[in-house]
Design a protein around this motif. Structure first.
Motif, PDB file in Angstrom:
ATOM      1  N   GLN A 259       0.680  -1.166   0.210  1.00  0.00           N
ATOM      2  CA  GLN A 259       0.027  -0.158   0.081  1.00  0.00           C
ATOM      3  C   GLN A 259       0.890   1.308  -0.079  1.00  0.00           C
ATOM      4  OE1 GLN A 259      -2.185   1.291   3.608  1.00  0.00           O
ATOM      5  NE2 GLN A 259      -3.959   1.320   2.545  1.00  0.00           N
ATOM      6  N   THR A 260       1.937   1.401   1.053  1.00  0.00           N
ATOM      7  CA  THR A 260       2.896   2.374   0.952  1.00  0.00           C
ATOM      8  C   THR A 260       3.798   2.739  -0.126  1.00  0.00           C
ATOM      9  OG1 THR A 260       4.021   3.922   2.562  1.00  0.00           O
ATOM     10  CG2 THR A 260       4.439   1.450   2.257  1.00  0.00           C
ATOM     11  N   GLY A 261       3.977   1.358  -0.714  1.00  0.00           N
ATOM     12  CA  GLY A 261       4.932   1.259  -1.954  1.00  0.00           C
ATOM     13  C   GLY A 261       4.241   2.049  -3.006  1.00  0.00           C
ATOM     14  N   LEU A 262       2.975   1.852  -3.351  1.00  0.00           N
ATOM     15  CA  LEU A 262       2.228   2.250  -4.499  1.00  0.00           C
ATOM     16  C   LEU A 262       1.866   3.690  -4.191  1.00  0.00           C
ATOM     17  CD1 LEU A 262      -0.513  -0.417  -5.376  1.00  0.00           C
ATOM     18  CD2 LEU A 262       1.869   0.363  -6.549  1.00  0.00           C
ATOM     19  N   GLN A 263       1.727   4.195  -2.837  1.00  0.00           N
ATOM     20  CA  GLN A 263       1.149   5.582  -2.574  1.00  0.00           C
ATOM     21  C   GLN A 263       2.334   6.369  -2.987  1.00  0.00           C
ATOM     22  OE1 GLN A 263       1.389   6.452   1.584  1.00  0.00           O
ATOM     23  NE2 GLN A 263      -0.130   7.968   1.489  1.00  0.00           N
ATOM     24  N   ILE A 264       3.509   6.189  -2.367  1.00  0.00           N
ATOM     25  CA  ILE A 264       4.681   6.866  -2.689  1.00  0.00           C
ATOM     26  C   ILE A 264       5.421   7.147  -4.060  1.00  0.00           C
ATOM     27  CG2 ILE A 264       6.434   5.151  -1.925  1.00  0.00           C
ATOM     28  CD1 ILE A 264       7.081   8.786  -1.621  1.00  0.00           C
ATOM     29  N   LEU A 265       4.968   5.963  -4.886  1.00  0.00           N
ATOM     30  CA  LEU A 265       5.698   5.708  -6.215  1.00  0.00           C
ATOM     31  C   LEU A 265       4.596   6.480  -7.080  1.00  0.00           C
ATOM     32  CD1 LEU A 265       6.602   1.922  -6.122  1.00  0.00           C
ATOM     33  CD2 LEU A 265       8.180   3.842  -6.587  1.00  0.00           C
ATOM     34  N   ILE A 266       3.326   6.513  -6.797  1.00  0.00           N
ATOM     35  CA  ILE A 266       2.479   7.227  -7.718  1.00  0.00           C
ATOM     36  C   ILE A 266       2.724   8.679  -7.516  1.00  0.00           C
ATOM     37  CG2 ILE A 266       0.038   8.086  -7.940  1.00  0.00           C
ATOM     38  CD1 ILE A 266      -0.832   5.135  -7.091  1.00  0.00           C
TER      39      ILE A 266
END
Length: 608
Positions: A131-138
């Protein structure tokens, strides 16, 4: 700054610049459609599974561990952002996206198959990492592909799905609970999410191949290296020990916050965790500021003396701590019990904050785009945020109607969005392109750390007060059920009718504890006002971050990994060449990178 940014960029940044240079405007818009699909899927998932947590923990007779689950999530959300942004910088954006989706899927499967609260809590590690990986990468992808004037508007794209999903999520959760069970509420996303990721993945892969065919895709930093040399390269490129210090420090400090009230602060294990965590926290700045030990520090050395970045990070910390003391984790439980609301209506009231803040973020992004400034909105937002929390103390009571409670949520949502969006933009504006991933990751990391601390404090207050108050207020015939009532939200909300002595006692225990938590939230939010005043009010169209390739808002110079040349950024002015200046100059003078950049603007007026 743009020239220095390109030269100091790590391989993943240069790969993204090469990919961006192959995009047409149409191709870039297709990539943003992929971002939108991914954002919609994760948004609907989040709005659905948020409503399942209390039932999953209650299924294991552990409703009081909701805050513990959220703290585990918060810790992982906090500690994964730095390494994920580093992975994106070193290996590439597509590789980091793929890893995040894999973690997400593993987490969904583990949650759906969990047979104890320990397994369910452990599943949060993979789930939260994804979840946090996608959040930061977006957000990093948006920073890579937009100029500063349009960035606030682009950064709201992942939030737009909340306008519909805040209403759909609770209803979908209730449908799943009624017709299936809570496990299906997690399992279905292990199929949906990878499908949603396909358009963005294809856009990145296709343009990466185009860049390779044109010969502008940089080679891997590991080409021609032996196994040992690859290990050393990874050690320095990823700032491995610095990331380890960050992860260990925050993990060992945050976890005891929610366990202390139950295990007792005399517990030697908790004390040891806090001491070791504090020692690691103290060691972080010494390690990150060393050019020898951390040549590619996750926390760039120039950031330590950058007033805007440091104030922005602190603001994000206190802002989200107050959020997790007011909206999560026990507000929904409060509505189910004290207000006697059904799950769907309670979930929608909780999500009113998200709905309101999403609308406000879109409006404020347009305002920033046309005024080219952000600070005045942020200062106003922090003031409204504190006032909103104060209104909650006054009106979040058993006698208040749901309409009044929704009104306080709307007020808080407006203040929260006016605070968050401009603050993130201000922090990003203080960094070069090679540093924007680190700046974004730091902002969101401190945001999550604040949330984890707030959730931990909420849990500590809740677990130390509700059982004690239940034992005090329950009538004699149900006093022996205090522990069971405390641990099971279904029993607390439906076990006795409204107006009965037992239900009145439960409501009183919940109400007094909630008021106590909200009082702490107001105190925590007050520093946000001061911190917002300390941030520099940049003129956004006069800042060149060195973003290259096709971006939203304009086309930057094509990538040339050979000669480095002066570069015109998103502004209408052109920077003089900074050749000959080294990276340490900013550190010695301790000024913002953008301040030093603006002094070299030809014919531009100084930003206010």
């Amino acid at each position: 700054m743009s020239e220095r940014s390109h030269e100091s960029a790590q391989a993943g940044v240069k790969r993204l610049e090469a990919i961006s240079s192959t995009w047409s405007k149409t191709g870039l818009y297709v990539a943003y459609i992929g971002i939108g699909l991914l954002a919609y899927a994760t948004s609907l998932e989040g709005q659905t599974t948020t409503n399942l947590t209390i039932f999953a923990t209650s299924a294991f007779k552990a409703h009081s561990l909701v805050s513990t689950v959220l703290v585990v999530q918060g810790v992982v959300l906090s500690v994964v952002k730095p390494p994920m942004s580093k992975i994106a910088d070193v290996f590439g954006r597509f590789e980091a996206f793929g890893l995040s989706v894999l973690f997400y899927v593993i987490g969904f499967i583990q949650q759906a198959a969990s047979n104890s609260v320990n397994t369910y809590a452990a599943a949060q590690i993979f789930y939260s990492a994804g979840q946090t990986g996608l959040q930061i990468l977006i957000q990093i992808f948006i920073a890579d592909t937009s100029d500063l004037v349009n960035r606030a508007l682009c950064s709201t794209i992942p939030d737009i799905p909340f306008l519909a999903n805040v209403w759909l999520g609770p209803a979908l959760a209730e449908t799943i609970l009624t017709k299936l069970n809570w496990r299906w509420g997690y399992g279905i996303w292990s199929i949906i999410l990878p499908i949603a990721f396909l358009p963005l993945a294809l856009a990145l892969v296709i343009n990466q191949r185009k860049a390779a065919m044109r010969g502008i895709l940089p080679s891997s930093p590991f080409d021609g290296e032996s196994w040992w040399e690859m290990v050393k390269t990874l050690w320095f490129e990823l700032d491995f020990f610095g990331l380890l210090l960050i992860c260990v420090a925050f993990t060992l400090i945050l976890i005891p916050l929610t366990l202390g009230s139950k295990a007792g602060w005399n517990n030697p294990n908790l004390v040891t965790m806090l001491v070791v965590g504090a020692a690691c926290l103290v060691a972080i700045p010494f390690w990150e500021r060393s050019k020898t030990l951390a040549p590619h520090a996750f926390f760039p050395r120039a950031f330590w003396k950058n007033k805007t970045i440091m104030a922005g990070l602190a603001l994000s910390f206190f802002y989200f701590m107050a959020f997790y003391l007011s909206v999560y984790p026990y507000f929904q439980s409060y509505l189910l019990v004290v207000q006697n609301l059904p799950l769907t209506k309670a979930g929608r009231i909780v999500q009113t904050f998200t709905f309101t803040s999403t609308i406000t973020s879109i409006v404020i992004s347009f305002a920033i785009k046309y005024t080219k400034h952000y600070k005045k909105y942020m200062v106003a937002g922090t003031i409204l945020y504190v006032i909103g929390l104060g209104l909650m103390i006054r009106y979040r009571t058993e006698d208040s109607s749901p309409t009044v409670i929704v009104g306080t949520q709307i007020f808080l949502g407006v203040g929260g969005s006016l605070t968050h969006v401009p603050a993130q933009l201000g922090v990003q504006a203080s960094a070069s392109h090679s540093e924007v991933a680190a700046a974004t990751a730091l902002f969101l990391t401190f945001l999550e750390i604040g949330g984890a601390v707030g959730s931990g404090i909420s849990g500590a207050i809740w677990t130390s007060n509700v059982p004690k108050k239940l034992a005090m207020y329950l009538p004699e015939e149900t006093k022996d059920q205090a522990s069971e009532i405390f641990g099971n939200i279904t029993l607390a909300s439906t076990g006795w009718p409204m107006g009965s002595p037992t239900r009145m006692a439960i409501n009183q225990a919940y109400q007094e504890t909630m008021t106590m938590i909200l009082t702490v939230a107001v105190c925590v939010a007050l520093p946000c006002i001061v911190l917002s005043l300390l941030m520099t009010d940049y003129k956004l169209d006069e800042i060149d971050q060195g973003v290259k390739g096709v971006v939203i808002g304009g086309t930057q110079e094509r990538v040339d990994h050979g000669e480095t040349e002066p570069f015109a950024g998103p502004s209408s002015t052109r920077l003089m060449s900074t050749q000959g200046e080294d990276e340490d100059d900013d550190e010695e003078h301790g000024e913002d990178r953008q301040n030093s950049s603006r002094t070299r603007l030809l014919g531009s007026r100084k930003a206010s």
